[in-house]
Enzyme design. Structure first.
Site, mmCIF file in Angstrom:
data_model
loop_
_atom_site.group_PDB
_atom_site.id
_atom_site.type_symbol
_atom_site.label_atom_id
_atom_site.label_comp_id
_atom_site.label_asym_id
_atom_site.label_seq_id
_atom_site.Cartn_x
_atom_site.Cartn_y
_atom_site.Cartn_z
ATOM 1 N N ARG A 119 -15.614 45.640 25.106
ATOM 2 C CA ARG A 119 -14.819 44.515 25.631
ATOM 3 C C ARG A 119 -14.358 44.750 27.056
ATOM 4 N NH1 ARG A 119 -13.506 44.867 20.285
ATOM 5 N NH2 ARG A 119 -11.824 46.305 20.762
ATOM 6 N N GLU A 133 -7.628 55.222 17.693
ATOM 7 C CA GLU A 133 -6.551 54.807 16.781
ATOM 8 C C GLU A 133 -7.123 54.763 15.362
ATOM 9 O OE1 GLU A 133 -5.126 50.886 17.569
ATOM 10 O OE2 GLU A 133 -3.412 51.074 16.218
HETATM 11 P P1 AMP Z 1 -7.437 54.000 22.205
HETATM 12 O O1 AMP Z 1 -8.468 55.023 22.534
HETATM 13 O O2 AMP Z 1 -6.688 54.315 20.962
HETATM 14 O O3 AMP Z 1 -6.501 53.715 23.382
HETATM 15 O O4 AMP Z 1 -8.196 52.662 21.844
HETATM 16 C C1 AMP Z 1 -8.627 51.855 22.828
HETATM 17 C C2 AMP Z 1 -9.883 51.136 22.462
HETATM 18 O O5 AMP Z 1 -9.941 50.716 21.100
HETATM 19 C C3 AMP Z 1 -9.941 49.933 23.316
HETATM 20 O O6 AMP Z 1 -11.191 49.941 23.945
HETATM 21 C C4 AMP Z 1 -9.756 48.766 22.377
HETATM 22 O O7 AMP Z 1 -10.809 47.881 22.599
HETATM 23 C C5 AMP Z 1 -9.805 49.316 20.972
HETATM 24 N N1 AMP Z 1 -8.580 49.094 20.194
HETATM 25 C C6 AMP Z 1 -7.717 50.030 19.733
HETATM 26 N N2 AMP Z 1 -6.728 49.532 19.016
HETATM 27 C C7 AMP Z 1 -6.923 48.206 18.995
HETATM 28 C C8 AMP Z 1 -6.213 47.102 18.421
HETATM 29 N N3 AMP Z 1 -5.105 47.277 17.688
HETATM 30 N N4 AMP Z 1 -6.706 45.869 18.632
HETATM 31 C C9 AMP Z 1 -7.813 45.687 19.369
HETATM 32 N N5 AMP Z 1 -8.536 46.670 19.930
HETATM 33 C C10 AMP Z 1 -8.095 47.915 19.757
#
Ligand code: AMP
Length: 174
Positions: free
Chosen positions: A62, A99
């Site tokens: 995205r 996450e």
């Molecule tokens: P992080 O590495 O945990 O910061 O996760 C970031 C990536 O995971 C981003 O590229 C987001 O597209 C996706 N992502 C993580 N959590 C969510 C969420 N709650 N809703 C949508 N996309 C998420």
């Protein structure tokens, strides 16, 4: 309504996707609204003014949507950071925690020049693992990441802390 308020009212919460307990922030209604989409990329572009940025980096998948649009608006090059196995040339890679799961991201070894100033763009800053891995890869390639920009930040996950010295701009903080 200001941009943050418009985004708050347009981003859609999808409970228990892709796993129970995760509230997925769906940005497709933002993309479907042409004026709002443009306001987002205008703001991302404006935040980079005067920083000497020469390339915009997007994170699979995205992040590509916003980073590609901003790069095109500013007449700058675009660099993709992709999930493992998708880039055709020689890559550098980093494994990191999500996450919800684990992943590996890669960038082409010759994507940036030594000392080149770049900006990173993604949709969501959650735990910060993805963005921190991206910054790490870019720095290994010799780039200076002068800004990390996100449509939204899940502040309760403290992802910003993982980005250390990289200045963060988020259009909405939850
Ligand atoms: P992080 O590495 O945990 O910061 O996760 C970031 C990536 O995971 C981003 O590229 C987001 O597209 C996706 N992502 C993580 N959590 C969510 C969420 N709650 N809703 C949508 N996309 C998420």
């Amino acid at each position: 309504m200001d941009l943050t308020a418009q985004l708050r009212s347009t981003i859609r919460d999808i409970p228990d996707f892709p796993k129970p307990g995760i509230v997925f922030k769906d940005i497709t209604p933002v993309l479907a609204d042409g004026r709002l989409f443009r306001s987002v990329t205008d703001r991302f572009a404006a935040e980079l003014e005067g920083l000497g940025v020469t390339k915009i980096v997007g994170i699979d998948a995205r992040g590509f949507i916003f980073a590609g649009a901003v790069a095109s608006q500013l007449g700058l090059g675009f660099i993709p950071i992709r999930k493992k196995g998708k880039l055709p040339w020689t890559t550098r890679s980093t494994a990191y925690k999500l996450e919800y799961g684990e992943s590996v991201v890669e960038v082409h070894v010759d994507a940036v020049e030594k000392g080149e100033k770049v900006a990173l763009i993604d949709d969501v800053l959650a735990t910060g693992g993805t963005a921190a891995a991206a910054v790490h890869l870019l720095e290994e390639c010799g780039a200076v990441v002068v800004r990390a920009e996100f449509l939204m930040e899940l502040g309760f996950l403290s992802g910003r802390e993982k980005l250390g010295a990289t200045p963060v701009v988020s259009l909405v903080i939850y």
